[in-house]
Design an enzyme around this catalytic site. Structure first.
Site, short mmCIF file in Angstrom:
data_model
loop_
_atom_site.label_atom_id
_atom_site.label_comp_id
_atom_site.label_asym_id
_atom_site.label_seq_id
_atom_site.Cartn_x
_atom_site.Cartn_y
_atom_site.Cartn_z
N PHE A 46 -1.50 0.65 -10.65
CA PHE A 46 -1.94 -0.66 -10.16
C PHE A 46 -3.18 -1.18 -10.86
CE2 PHE A 46 -3.06 2.31 -6.56
CZ PHE A 46 -4.43 2.34 -6.76
N LYS A 93 0.86 -1.19 0.00
CA LYS A 93 0.00 0.00 0.00
C LYS A 93 0.90 1.24 0.00
CE LYS A 93 -4.13 1.85 2.28
NZ LYS A 93 -3.82 3.27 2.26
N ARG A 120 -3.70 9.31 -4.71
CA ARG A 120 -4.42 8.46 -5.66
C ARG A 120 -4.68 9.30 -6.91
NH1 ARG A 120 -8.36 4.32 -4.85
NH2 ARG A 120 -8.80 3.35 -6.85
N GLU A 157 3.18 1.59 4.22
CA GLU A 157 1.91 1.91 4.86
C GLU A 157 1.10 0.69 5.27
OE1 GLU A 157 -0.88 5.19 5.14
OE2 GLU A 157 -1.34 4.04 3.35
N ARG A 191 -8.53 11.81 -6.18
CA ARG A 191 -9.61 11.03 -5.58
C ARG A 191 -10.91 11.83 -5.53
NH1 ARG A 191 -9.45 8.09 0.29
NH2 ARG A 191 -11.68 8.11 0.44
N LYS A 223 -6.40 -8.07 -2.95
CA LYS A 223 -7.44 -7.91 -3.97
C LYS A 223 -7.84 -9.26 -4.54
CE LYS A 223 -5.65 -3.39 -5.30
NZ LYS A 223 -4.88 -2.62 -6.26
N LYS A 259 -3.26 -2.55 7.79
CA LYS A 259 -2.18 -1.62 8.16
C LYS A 259 -1.63 -2.02 9.52
CE LYS A 259 -4.30 2.57 6.70
NZ LYS A 259 -4.12 3.99 6.72
P1 ATP Z 1 -5.99 5.53 3.94
O1 ATP Z 1 -6.21 6.72 4.84
O2 ATP Z 1 -5.79 4.24 4.66
O3 ATP Z 1 -5.03 5.76 2.81
P2 ATP Z 1 -8.24 6.04 2.34
O4 ATP Z 1 -9.55 6.23 3.05
O5 ATP Z 1 -7.55 7.23 1.80
O6 ATP Z 1 -7.34 5.21 3.31
P3 ATP Z 1 -8.82 3.54 1.15
O7 ATP Z 1 -9.80 3.26 0.11
O8 ATP Z 1 -9.19 3.08 2.47
O9 ATP Z 1 -8.45 5.07 1.11
O10 ATP Z 1 -7.47 2.83 0.76
C1 ATP Z 1 -7.16 2.79 -0.58
C2 ATP Z 1 -6.18 3.89 -0.90
O11 ATP Z 1 -4.87 3.37 -0.75
C3 ATP Z 1 -6.29 4.28 -2.34
O12 ATP Z 1 -7.14 5.39 -2.50
C4 ATP Z 1 -4.87 4.59 -2.75
O13 ATP Z 1 -4.65 5.98 -2.62
C5 ATP Z 1 -4.01 3.89 -1.74
N1 ATP Z 1 -3.21 2.78 -2.28
C6 ATP Z 1 -1.89 2.65 -2.13
N2 ATP Z 1 -1.44 1.53 -2.70
C7 ATP Z 1 -2.51 0.92 -3.26
C8 ATP Z 1 -2.67 -0.30 -3.99
N3 ATP Z 1 -1.68 -1.10 -4.25
N4 ATP Z 1 -3.92 -0.60 -4.41
C9 ATP Z 1 -4.97 0.21 -4.13
N5 ATP Z 1 -4.87 1.37 -3.43
C10 ATP Z 1 -3.65 1.71 -2.99
#
Ligand code: ATP
Length: 605
Positions: free
Chosen positions: A341, A252, A257, A417, A272, A422, A441
């Site tokens: 990814f 992660k 994103r 992180e 995002r 998946k 995490k």
């Molecule tokens: P967090 O605060 O834990 O990053 P979040 O609420 O922003 O969580 P989540 O949907 O819970 O977002 O976690 C997915 C996020 O993790 C994605 O939006 C992306 O930005 C990040 N990410 C990092 N590596 C990956 C990966 N290999 N595959 C998917 N998402 C990933």
């Protein structure tokens, strides 16, 4: 001019006031429907909806006005002296000790405006408001913004200005979810918005509520709401959830994103929240043009910074800086690197309906990786297979839970992180967080900063903080039904340490308008809070309702204690506030079920 445009802003403001103070949700929705039917033209719902769902409107650029800048612009627009009492109230809107409403900028502003504007509406129409907001968004400097605000003030009363300020701040606090508004507007509105992120298009295509809209697929150039990951407590829980599936585990990455849409030489970088980050173009567009081997595609991934001297990813936080340095042609050891990814679209076809396994194959055909600039995340089969000696493995197919544990351990030792699991057979679904992607995490990375809990009550302090709330009663959410917000919050622990005096003041000030005295045993606490009768728990004040409250990230000695004082089955030893999550809405509070899973995993059960 359309009927919607001709509608007075005062009508919209009555709707807002009514929705805000009315419960239950069904009543709010029917009032909203009545407004659409009575005051809007079916050919132009957008003029009104962009004001109601202001955070989703991308037709207008950003206003560049957060509270502090807005405060100075309003002071100038009203011709006040900067050191007058009202000007200081606006500037110090967060502070104010016992001043009511401190911490709520629109209300503070309305109070100041009221003394100057009076009660009479200036008769502003929705069209005039939208035109002025367009001008405000495109104004180049503060003087121009101030002059537009001054025009707005002349044409409104303080109540109307209060709501206009909320529209500008893109937070209406109506107490009705975006989902409900979409649903009331049209049963297919949310789906269509998820694949286009285009409110205008949704309003235009879904004019008639009775006519269903065929599910639309994604298109190059239109941002798609990203698929998200569901949090799980440990590798075993994750493995159980994905039982029988072919599973890939990935590192992660901790960056931004970003969805890249390539259409020939036209390239978009959608965040995002579907903002188009064109600033990435200077650093990335050449790389994308040269190394993406198709003319049109949509890629999903994370934008990070690669450190060429250390030969690894840099700590999160420097993306914008690096983008600027690249724009200005500055030399640096650091460069932007996009980790792809997923792939959502190739040529003229959406591929989100194909399995992840198939999409990985496409990814390998479409993207030519370039070390430290453009990487792809496709699995390596079997453990300990590094891309080349010494390089970390970022993705692999897991055959059993031990492999997941091992990958998780290796990844977290690397200070990453966490991991994402998946289902390789799954399709990519816009805005889905139902569990096709799971995130895991480690607790210690941010010392448990992920225990995001909701403040539901306060305890008065003593000494220096006598007579002021100095500690909080925080709660976990009851596990919500799919696609709904939590309805109940379960008391969890009492926490007071960790914040500086100023930070604590800011939280207390923000919450103060919603403090209600706890009148035990005369009056039971609100039914949406589940609490015990234990006198050690009993706070001095309640927060009027969860929507008004604030999320805190708390950390603690990882060990938990079985709790009798609080309503949740476990509480924390030595909790501390790590930080205040003003960025997280109330409903993103950790739920009891996820917390219990965390406890079981850290106890090894
Ligand atoms: P967090 O605060 O834990 O990053 P979040 O609420 O922003 O969580 P989540 O949907 O819970 O977002 O976690 C997915 C996020 O993790 C994605 O939006 C992306 O930005 C990040 N990410 C990092 N590596 C990956 C990966 N290999 N595959 C998917 N998402 C990933």
């Amino acid at each position: 001019m359309t009927k919607t445009e001709d509608t007075k802003v005062s009508v919209l403001v009555s709707l807002f006031n009514w929705i805000q103070k009315t419960k239950p949700a069904a009543k709010k929705r029917s009032k909203f429907r009545k407004f659409l039917d009575t005051y809007c033209d079916s050919s132009d719902y957008f003029s009104a909806l962009r004001l109601i769902l202001s955070s989703l409107d991308r037709e207008r650029g950003s206003y560049g006005l957060k509270e502090s800048v807005l405060a100075t612009c309003l002071i100038d627009a009203l011709g006040m002296s900067r050191d007058s009492a009202d000007a200081l109230r606006l500037i110090n809107w967060r502070k104010g000790g016992s001043v009511p409403n401190a911490g709520n900028f629109p209300i503070v502003a309305a109070e100041v405006l009221q003394r100057r504007q009076g009660m009479i509406s200036g008769g502003l129409t929705i069209k005039e408001l939208n035109d002025l907001l367009d001008r405000l968004a495109s104004a180049e400097n503060r003087t121009e913004k101030t002059s537009i605000l001054s025009t707005l003030i002349k044409k409104t009363n303080a109540q109307e200005m209060k709501w206009i300020i909320m529209i500008i701040l893109k937070d209406l606090k109506l107490g009705i979810s975006e989902k409900s508004i979409f649903h009331e507007f049209h049963p297919d509105a949310e789906d269509l918005f998820n694949v286009t992120c285009d409110l205008k298009l949704v309003c235009e295509k879904l004019k008639d509520r009775r006519q269903r809209h065929k599910r639309q697929d994604i298109e190059v150039g239109k941002a798609v709401r990203p698929q998200l990951a569901m949090r799980v407590g440990d590798a075993r829980a994750a493995w159980r959830k994905l039982h029988g599936k072919e599973v890939v585990v990935e590192c992660k990455f901790d960056g931004d994103r970003i969805q890249i849409h390539k259409n020939g030489s036209e390239i978009h970088y959608f965040s995002r929240n579907f903002f188009d980050h064109s600033e990435y173009g200077h650093a990335m567009s050449n790389i994308i043009e040269q190394n993406i081997l198709v003319d049109r595609c949509i890629l999903d991934g994370e934008m990070l910074v690669w450190d060429t001297s250390l030969n690894r990813f840099a700590e999160f936080g420097s993306n914008q800086e690096i983008a600027k340095a690249a724009r200005d042609g500055l030399d640096s050891d650091r460069q932007l690197c996009y980790v792809v990814f997923d792939i959502l679209y190739v040529g003229d076809t959406s591929v989100i309906h194909q399995s992840l396994k198939e999409r990985h194959e496409l990814l390998q055909k479409v993207v030519k990786p370039l070390k430290g600039r453009l990487e792809i995340l496709v699995p390596i089969r079997g453990l300990n297979t590094h891309r080349s000696p010494g390089e970390p493995c970022w993705s692999l197919i897991a055959h059993n839970v031990d492999e997941v544990e091992k990958f998780f351990k290796e990844t977290t030792e690397n200070r990453d992180e966490g991991i994402v699991l998946k289902d390789l057979g799954s399709k990519w679904e816009p805005s889905d967080r139902s569990g096709k992607w799971l995130k895991l995490k480690p607790e210690y990375i941010r010392a448990g900063s992920d225990l995001d809990v909701l403040i539901i009550g306060g305890y008065y302090g003593s000494g220096r903080r006598g007579g002021e709330v100095a500690q909080f009663l925080v709660a976990l959410a009851e596990h919500p039904a799919p696609d709904t917000y939590p309805r109940r919050f379960i008391s969890f622990c009492r926490v007071g340490t960790g914040l500086s005096d100023d930070e604590l003041d800011a939280v207390v000030t923000k919450l103060k308008p919603y403090f209600r005295k706890y009148e035990y045993p005369k009056k039971a606490p609100p039914s949406f809070y589940q609490v015990t009768n234990n006198s050690k728990e009993r706070p001095d004040v309640w927060i009027e309702s969860p929507e008004k409250s604030i999320i805190l990230s708390i950390t603690s000695d990882i060990r938990t204690i079985r709790s009798e004082v609080f309503a949740a089955p476990y509480s924390l030893r030595f909790p501390r506030i790590d930080r205040v999550r003003y960025d997280k809405p109330w409903h993103e509070c950790l739920d009891v079920q996820s917390f219990v899973e965390l406890v079981h995993s850290s106890n090894g059960t």
